[in-house]
Design a protein around this motif. Structure first.
Motif, mmCIF file in Angstrom:
data_model
loop_
_atom_site.group_PDB
_atom_site.id
_atom_site.type_symbol
_atom_site.label_atom_id
_atom_site.label_comp_id
_atom_site.label_asym_id
_atom_site.label_seq_id
_atom_site.Cartn_x
_atom_site.Cartn_y
_atom_site.Cartn_z
ATOM 1 N N SER A 168 0.971 -0.795 -0.050
ATOM 2 C CA SER A 168 0.023 -0.155 0.297
ATOM 3 C C SER A 168 0.561 1.020 0.109
ATOM 4 C CB SER A 168 -0.952 -0.192 1.346
ATOM 5 O OG SER A 168 -1.460 -1.665 1.362
ATOM 6 N N ALA A 169 1.919 1.015 0.733
ATOM 7 C CA ALA A 169 2.364 2.777 1.041
ATOM 8 C C ALA A 169 3.399 2.755 0.026
ATOM 9 C CB ALA A 169 3.441 2.337 2.860
ATOM 10 N N GLN A 170 3.817 1.213 -1.268
ATOM 11 C CA GLN A 170 4.468 2.100 -1.495
ATOM 12 C C GLN A 170 3.696 2.377 -3.443
ATOM 13 O OE1 GLN A 170 8.403 1.878 -1.852
ATOM 14 N NE2 GLN A 170 7.557 1.287 0.226
ATOM 15 N N ILE A 171 2.749 2.098 -3.666
ATOM 16 C CA ILE A 171 1.747 2.524 -4.969
ATOM 17 C C ILE A 171 2.226 3.481 -5.026
ATOM 18 C CG2 ILE A 171 -0.653 1.894 -6.055
ATOM 19 C CD1 ILE A 171 -1.395 -0.155 -4.356
ATOM 20 N N PRO A 172 2.100 4.747 -4.559
ATOM 21 C CA PRO A 172 2.059 6.179 -5.640
ATOM 22 C C PRO A 172 3.270 5.638 -6.165
ATOM 23 C CG PRO A 172 1.745 5.909 -3.123
ATOM 24 C CD PRO A 172 2.065 4.774 -3.467
#
Length: 271
Positions: A187-191
């Motif tokens: 989740s945290a890496q998607i951007p």
């Protein structure tokens, strides 16, 4: 004489018990250590909101220390292990899944804010422009994955087996007219990986942290989101007065106005 000594001893025990009881009842909180309340959050809006609450709490002589995490798992683990006192970062379905999966002894004590999940892209400007065979990124943890799939269904990109709700998985897609590839990511890496996929579902807190505006930059945003975030603590502390004090501070008009003025509809008060 023996009876007299026994009576004196009994009275002394009653007196000591009474004194001990007074000390315990006079304690402001069983949770605080050194007068500091530690609150676990994820970076971004949750962090900013709790920092605002800390400013208000200082006027009431309550010191709040914000502990910032970069993922969704460790705040719950840290809360369960007693490294932090309360947390404010997650939705109830996500917390329930963590409790069941890891056997955590934590509970919800209040609602906070809603973060509409959005679909973002660096290569297309609308849902209609998503090509056949495109790759869509989505969070890899079970609850947020299910939420993202519901978002894709709401956007008209896929259709899921009925009745599964947030428990849906990529294996429950029954219609996929564009033959989209659904790729689960952290989740945290998607951007940071947005340029590697055609589009992706991103939680608003991580989107905002990456300078993406859910209102302005998403090509589709969650409609009437029911995924309200929450405040959690260990079960043994759910009735602690400092927990209630934090809830009361969170639910003040001052904090509500701060949210409305600073996040431009990307974060919505949910209480």
């Amino acid at each position: 004489m023996k009876k007299y000594l026994l009576s004196i001893t009994a009275l002394l025990l009653v007196f000591l018990a009474a004194c001990g009881g007074d000390d315990e009842s006079g304690s402001e909180s069983d949770l605080l250590e050194d007068g500091v309340l530690t609150v676990g959050v994820t970076a971004g809006p949750h962090e900013e909101i709790v920092e605002k609450i800390a400013e208000i709490a200082a006027e009431d002589d309550l010191e709040i220390k914000t502990v910032v995490f970069s993922d969704y798992v460790m705040p719950n683990v840290s809360l369960d292990e007693g490294d932090i006192d309360i947390s404010s970062f997650q939705t109830e379905p996500f917390m329930d899944s963590m409790v069941e999966e890891r056997g955590l002894d934590i509970v919800k004590v209040a609602d906070t804010v809603t973060f509409p999940m959005g679909v973002y892209s660096e290569s297309v400007d609308s849902l209609e422009d998503i090509p056949d065979g495109a790759t869509l990124g989505l969070p890899g943890d079970p609850t947020n994955s299910g939420r993202a799939l519901l978002l894709f269904e709401q956007a008209g990109l896929i259709k899921l087996e009925e009745g599964l709700g947030v428990n849906a998985t990529v294996n429950d897609v029954v219609e996929n007219p564009k033959n989209l590839e659904l790729l689960e990511l952290d989740s945290a890496q998607i951007p940071r990986q947005l340029g590697e996929v055609d589009a992706a579902a991103i939680n608003s807190n991580f989107a905002i942290e990456a300078d993406l505006s859910p209102k302005d930059d998403s090509i589709f945003i969650e409609q009437d989101s029911t995924f309200v975030n929450l405040i959690a603590t260990r079960t043994e502390n759910k009735d602690d007065e400092v927990v209630q004090q934090f809830i009361d501070l969170y639910h003040t008009d001052e904090v509500k106005e701060f949210i409305e003025e600073n996040f431009d509809g990307s974060v919505v008060p949910g209480w």
